[in-house]
Design a protein around this motif. Structure first.
Motif, short mmCIF file in Angstrom:
data_model
loop_
_atom_site.label_atom_id
_atom_site.label_comp_id
_atom_site.label_asym_id
_atom_site.label_seq_id
_atom_site.Cartn_x
_atom_site.Cartn_y
_atom_site.Cartn_z
N VAL B 205 0.83 -1.19 0.00
CA VAL B 205 0.00 0.00 0.00
C VAL B 205 0.87 1.26 0.00
N LEU B 206 1.96 1.19 0.76
CA LEU B 206 2.90 2.31 0.79
C LEU B 206 3.46 2.57 -0.61
N ALA B 207 3.81 1.49 -1.30
CA ALA B 207 4.33 1.61 -2.66
C ALA B 207 3.26 2.16 -3.58
N LEU B 208 2.01 1.71 -3.36
CA LEU B 208 0.90 2.23 -4.16
C LEU B 208 0.81 3.75 -3.99
N GLY B 209 0.98 4.22 -2.76
CA GLY B 209 0.95 5.66 -2.50
C GLY B 209 1.99 6.39 -3.34
N ARG B 210 3.17 5.81 -3.43
CA ARG B 210 4.22 6.43 -4.26
C ARG B 210 3.81 6.49 -5.72
N ALA B 211 3.22 5.40 -6.21
CA ALA B 211 2.82 5.35 -7.62
C ALA B 211 1.74 6.39 -7.90
N LEU B 212 0.79 6.51 -6.98
CA LEU B 212 -0.31 7.46 -7.19
C LEU B 212 0.20 8.89 -7.31
N GLY B 213 1.22 9.22 -6.54
CA GLY B 213 1.67 10.61 -6.51
C GLY B 213 2.80 10.91 -7.48
N GLU B 214 3.35 9.87 -8.11
CA GLU B 214 4.50 10.09 -8.99
C GLU B 214 4.10 10.98 -10.17
N THR B 215 4.92 11.97 -10.45
CA THR B 215 4.53 12.97 -11.45
C THR B 215 5.34 12.87 -12.73
N PHE B 267 -3.90 14.97 -2.62
CA PHE B 267 -3.53 15.06 -1.20
C PHE B 267 -4.39 14.09 -0.39
N VAL B 268 -5.70 14.16 -0.59
CA VAL B 268 -6.61 13.33 0.20
C VAL B 268 -6.36 11.84 -0.08
N ILE B 269 -6.23 11.50 -1.38
CA ILE B 269 -5.98 10.10 -1.72
C ILE B 269 -4.71 9.60 -1.03
N SER B 270 -3.65 10.40 -1.10
CA SER B 270 -2.38 9.91 -0.57
C SER B 270 -2.42 9.82 0.95
N VAL B 271 -3.15 10.72 1.61
CA VAL B 271 -3.26 10.60 3.07
C VAL B 271 -4.01 9.31 3.43
N ILE B 272 -5.09 9.03 2.70
CA ILE B 272 -5.86 7.81 2.99
C ILE B 272 -4.99 6.57 2.76
N VAL B 273 -4.33 6.54 1.59
CA VAL B 273 -3.53 5.36 1.25
C VAL B 273 -2.39 5.15 2.23
N ASN B 274 -1.67 6.23 2.52
CA ASN B 274 -0.54 6.09 3.44
C ASN B 274 -1.00 5.78 4.84
N GLY B 275 -2.14 6.37 5.23
CA GLY B 275 -2.67 6.08 6.56
C GLY B 275 -2.99 4.60 6.71
N SER B 276 -3.61 4.01 5.68
CA SER B 276 -3.95 2.59 5.82
C SER B 276 -2.69 1.72 5.81
N ALA B 277 -1.67 2.15 5.06
CA ALA B 277 -0.41 1.41 5.08
C ALA B 277 0.17 1.39 6.48
N ARG B 278 0.15 2.56 7.13
CA ARG B 278 0.70 2.64 8.50
C ARG B 278 -0.09 1.74 9.44
N LEU B 279 -1.42 1.78 9.28
CA LEU B 279 -2.24 0.97 10.17
C LEU B 279 -1.91 -0.51 10.02
N LEU B 280 -1.76 -0.96 8.77
CA LEU B 280 -1.43 -2.36 8.53
C LEU B 280 -0.11 -2.74 9.18
N MET B 281 0.90 -1.89 8.96
CA MET B 281 2.22 -2.19 9.51
C MET B 281 2.17 -2.15 11.03
N PHE B 282 1.43 -1.18 11.56
CA PHE B 282 1.36 -1.00 12.99
C PHE B 282 0.72 -2.22 13.64
N SER B 283 -0.38 -2.71 13.04
CA SER B 283 -1.06 -3.87 13.61
C SER B 283 -0.11 -5.05 13.65
N MET B 284 0.73 -5.16 12.64
CA MET B 284 1.67 -6.27 12.60
C MET B 284 2.72 -6.15 13.70
N LEU B 285 3.27 -4.93 13.84
CA LEU B 285 4.31 -4.74 14.84
C LEU B 285 3.77 -5.02 16.23
#
Lengths: 272, 291, 284
Positions: B205-215, B267-285
């Motif tokens: 998901v984090l990588a997806l965030g990068r792809a979405l914002g790549e210009t 901006f909104v898309i990337s905050v949502i995507v990155n936020g869910s990536a963090r949540l996933l990683m956090f739950s794992m840790l």
């Protein structure tokens, strides 16, 4: 002399040898860990491997099912005969061997992403013994009963394994090992991470398991060795921390008439 | 303390500035901006749909390809490769992450796009041409090219994080599986990778965030045409590339405001995507900590 | 008999196929980097010569010229951004490491996460609305501001980790000497954390050096020598972009040359960051 530790089980007379280690040595990288250890394990007996930490007892145990060599840079030499055939011979496959020699580890290590039942059947399912769900659930129930866990978990077989207590997790790991139907069960300090009550349960279970299996257990707890085993081996590391076998005999004799002064020092508490 | 406040002010100000700048567009078009596909500076009619489409499709291609290749590479590097192979390859993959996107774009435009147009695209059209996805004229630049180039750019993210996660799986689990008579491969696929599952999804998901914002790289190879087409060979446009291309040429204030609203959507898309990536990683840790 | 027992061929081949496929994917990812680097070097090498490095761009259609103003512009813009990001980033990291509990600290960490995931073009828009729109013209400074914002999350995170990594005993040792709290931080903790902070700084510089998108409407680009950050400025990666999408072969050649310079700079910064890191861990 009279040992302070009471021994419970008399060694069975006779008995056929199932597993036989012949001058097994093992290395971690260039470092020799154990040298020339030889021992015979009789069918349906419990053998305890004792010794201070660093004496190589765990390494030796790990050579008996060839799991020692699964780590990077490790190596073992010698012969280990299972029913007379060397598991280290050229034609023998370690993966097939491990199905016949099960193992239980120091810390309970259930697979965290799997449910209780999926933990038990992981072996038969993933190693292709059977994939039939009916057969698998039969295997699971049998193994859980054998590990004296079934009654405690029968209503929550689909719950995550991590929801069990430490003692229950360890019995789950035993059930998981039994589900593959091994002949020999290796146990590496299986109670060292558990409370006294859970320890007692596992010890009772071991006695019970010896009816069907051959058990080899590593323990640093002398009382435990005396309580559960019929045979005991004492290992010791030399000044280079190379472990070797000092004495191997029926448990009763080790604790009452040790032949080697180093064994006597150890069991009377003058060492380690 | 003052520096910290300044930092907070910058981040909060960023969001407020984007809202402020896109206010004219927000009030003129309302929520319909998102699903309108009009984009006509002459008549002052603007809608975001073609750009959202291009962004989502190119990123979807990228994340599918990158997660397959990245996870596979991570599995190999963490579980199977001997150190003398794993170390240099890991190093190279990490360097890949450092290559500037304009260089990726340059390479994509002059090397990847022609190669795809000459050989890969015709092959796909020939074999899978009955699908609308692989029909239509081949331009070289377009959704597929952009998706594959983005995939290459985000593979290092997936591979590096996944590799670390796999290495962090306790060895006891591997040994338990091996002691049951499982092969190394079975152990990896049934026990090790599932144990790191949540974190690996987070990495993707984090990588997806990068792809979405790549210009820049996307702008150079996607063809820059605000059209919605079923064919992956067709040119398209992304949110970020339309901002990049048209912002300095925008004349009317509504035009600028509409472009800023595209930035706000991004901006909104990337905050949502990155936020869910963090949540996933956090739950794992959190789950990994001992009881 | 066990000695004769073999693993089922199906399981053996599945394992073998798995290793081959995953190995192929690793080789693919690493191989593409080598192909890409090789291409940039092969193409870029022919473009790099003294005049490419020292001259201004020539007008369209005139062969030759160089990207010297872009190199200078990059150095100025990245330099200003570094000077601005360093104090804000390091001090915020210090704040988090020392007072890193409670709601405020969690909120700041959350903001840093949000910021690190934002597309650079959105940050460029921010710089535009703040420093271009009000003044009515593009400027190198607005680009430097966008770069500052891009550098901050990385700087904050690495500084916090670096300072946290300094053992408490070291800090208490300083306090035991009778140093005031800030004195201990200044003379003992920050120096001990320096290698890691430098690593983070170099990585942040590398990140913005390769960045192009926010420059489009901040620095804007220029055909001339421009050292005044108040005016539109040339920048190397921006020149590469402009040249690449142009229809002229000579500009394409120069784009490859610029790409080679850029990739060399970024790789040197990355390797420098690694060296700083390994030096730091040796000292610990």
């Amino acid at each position: 002399m009279q040992a302070a530790i009471p021994v419970k089980n008399a060694a069975p007379a006779g008995g056929e040898v199932v597993l036989s280690a012949r001058s097994v040595s093992a290395w971690y990288g260039p470092k020799l860990a154990i040298r020339d250890v030889s021992m015979d394990f009789k069918r349906n007996s419990i053998t305890a491997l004792m010794g201070p930490s660093g004496c190589g007892k765990t390494t030796f145990l790990r050579c008996l099912n060839r799991i020692h060599e699964s780590a990077l840079g490790t190596r073992a030499s010698g012969e280990v005969l299972l029913d007379g055939a060397d598991i280290y011979s050229r034609g023998a496959d370690p993966i097939v061997t491990r199905r016949r020699i099960g193992m239980v580890f120091q810390r309970p290590n259930p697979f965290p992403t799997m449910s209780i039942i999926n933990n038990v059947v992981a072996g038969p399912r993933y190693t292709g013994i059977t994939r039939d769900p009916l057969e698998l659930s039969e295997i699971a129930e049998q193994a859980l009963r054998r590990a004296a866990l079934f009654d405690e978990v029968k209503d929550k077989l689909k719950a995550p394994a991590a929801s069990l207590s430490g003692g229950q997790q360890q019995r789950l790991c035993i059930a998981r090992a039994l589900a593959v139907k091994p002949e020999v069960l290796l146990m590496d300090e299986p109670t060292s991470a558990l409370d006294p009550l859970s320890t007692l349960k596992i010890e009772e279970l071991m006695q019970d398991l010896a009816v069907d299996f051959t058990v080899v257990i590593v323990t640093h707890n002398l009382q435990q060795a005396a309580r559960v085993s019929q045979f005991a081996a004492f290992m010791l590391g030399d000044e280079d921390r190379v472990g070797a076998l000092v004495e191997f005999a029926p448990t009763e004799r080790i604790f009452t008439h040790p032949q080697d002064p180093r064994t006597e020092d150890y069991i009377t508490g003058r060492l380690g | 303390m003052a520096a910290t406040l300044l930092f907070v002010a910058i981040v909060v100000g960023l969001f407020l500035q984007l809202v402020h700048g896109s206010w004219e567009s927000l009030t003129t078009f309302g929520p319909g901006f998102i699903w309108s596909s009009a984009w006509n500076p002459v008549t002052n009619k603007f809608g975001a749909l073609p750009f959202i489409f291009g962004t989502v499709v190119s990123s979807a291609i990228a994340i599918v390809v990158a997660s397959v290749v990245g996870i596979a590479a991570a599995v190999f590097l963490a579980e199977f490769a001997p150190p003398f192979i794993a170390r240099p390859i890991s190093f190279l993959i990490e360097l890949l992450a450092a290559v500037p996107s304009v260089v990726f774009g340059l390479w994509g435009l002059f090397v990847l796009a022609p190669v795809l147009a000459r050989s890969v695209d015709p092959f796909l059209a020939h074999t899978l041409g009955f699908l609308p996805l692989f029909s239509g004229p081949i331009y070289g630049v377009g959704l597929l090219t952009a998706g594959l180039l983005l995939a290459l750019m985000i593979v290092p993210t997936v591979a590096a994080i996944t590799r670390d996660l796999i290495l962090a799986v306790p060895n006891e689990l591997r040994e338990a599986s091996i002691s049951l008579g499982a092969t190394r491969w079975e152990t990896t696929m049934r026990v090790v990778v599932p144990a790191a599952r949540a974190g690996i999804m987070g990495a993707c998901v984090l990588a997806l965030g990068r792809a979405l914002g790549e210009t820049i790289a996307a702008t150079m190879v996607i063809g820059n045409r605000p059209a919605i087409s079923a064919s992956l060979f067709a040119p398209s446009y992304t949110l970020s590339s339309v901002i990049a291309n048209e912002f300095t040429e925008a004349t009317s204030s509504l035009y600028i405001s509409a472009l800023l609203e595209l930035g706000l959507i991004l901006f909104v898309i990337s905050v949502i995507v990155n936020g869910s990536a963090r949540l996933l990683m956090f739950s794992m840790l959190r789950r990994e900590r001992p009881r | 008999m066990i000695a004769g027992a073999r693993l089922e061929p199906g399981r053996r081949y599945r394992g073998l196929a798995g290793v081959l496929v995953t190995g192929f994917c690793s080789a693919l990812a690493a191989g593409l980097l080598i192909v890409l680097l090789g291409y940039v070097i092969a193409q870029g090498w022919t473009a790099i010569n003294p005049s490419f490095l020292t001259q201004l761009p020539r007008p369209v259609g005139v062969t030759g010229g160089g990207v010297a103003n872009g190199i200078v512009g990059s150095v100025i813009i990245v330099g200003i951004a570094t000077l601005m990001a360093m104090p804000i980033g390091i001090l915020t990291g210090l704040y988090l490491a020392v007072y890193g509990r409670g709601f405020a600290a969690e909120f700041i960490r959350f903001l840093a996460e949000v910021l690190s995931g934002l597309p650079s073009i959105a940050i460029g828009l921010f710089a535009y609305t703040l420093f271009v729109q009000p003044f009515g013209h593009f400027s190198g400074f607005s680009a430097a501001f966008a770069f500052t914002v891009l550098m901050l999350p990385l700087m904050v995170r690495t500084s916090e980790e670096a300072i946290r990594g300094v053992p408490i005993a070291v800090r208490e040792g300083a306090l035991a000497l009778g140093l005031p709290d800030y004195g201990g931080v200044l003379h003992v903790v920050l120096p001990a954390a320096r290698p890691l902070i430098v690593t983070g700084l170099l990585l942040a510089i590398a990140r913005v050096t390769g960045e192009t998108a926010p420059l489009l409407f901040t620095a804007f680009g220029s055909q001339f020598w421009e050292a005044n950050p108040g005016a539109p400025m040339a920048e190397l990666s921006l020149q590469i972009f402009t040249y690449a999408i142009s229809p002229y072969d000579d500009w394409h050649r120069q784009a490859w040359g610029g790409a080679l310079l850029l990739i060399a700079a970024v790789l040197v910064l990355n390797i420098g960051a690694r060296l700083a890191l390994s030096r730091g861990s040796k000292r610990r």
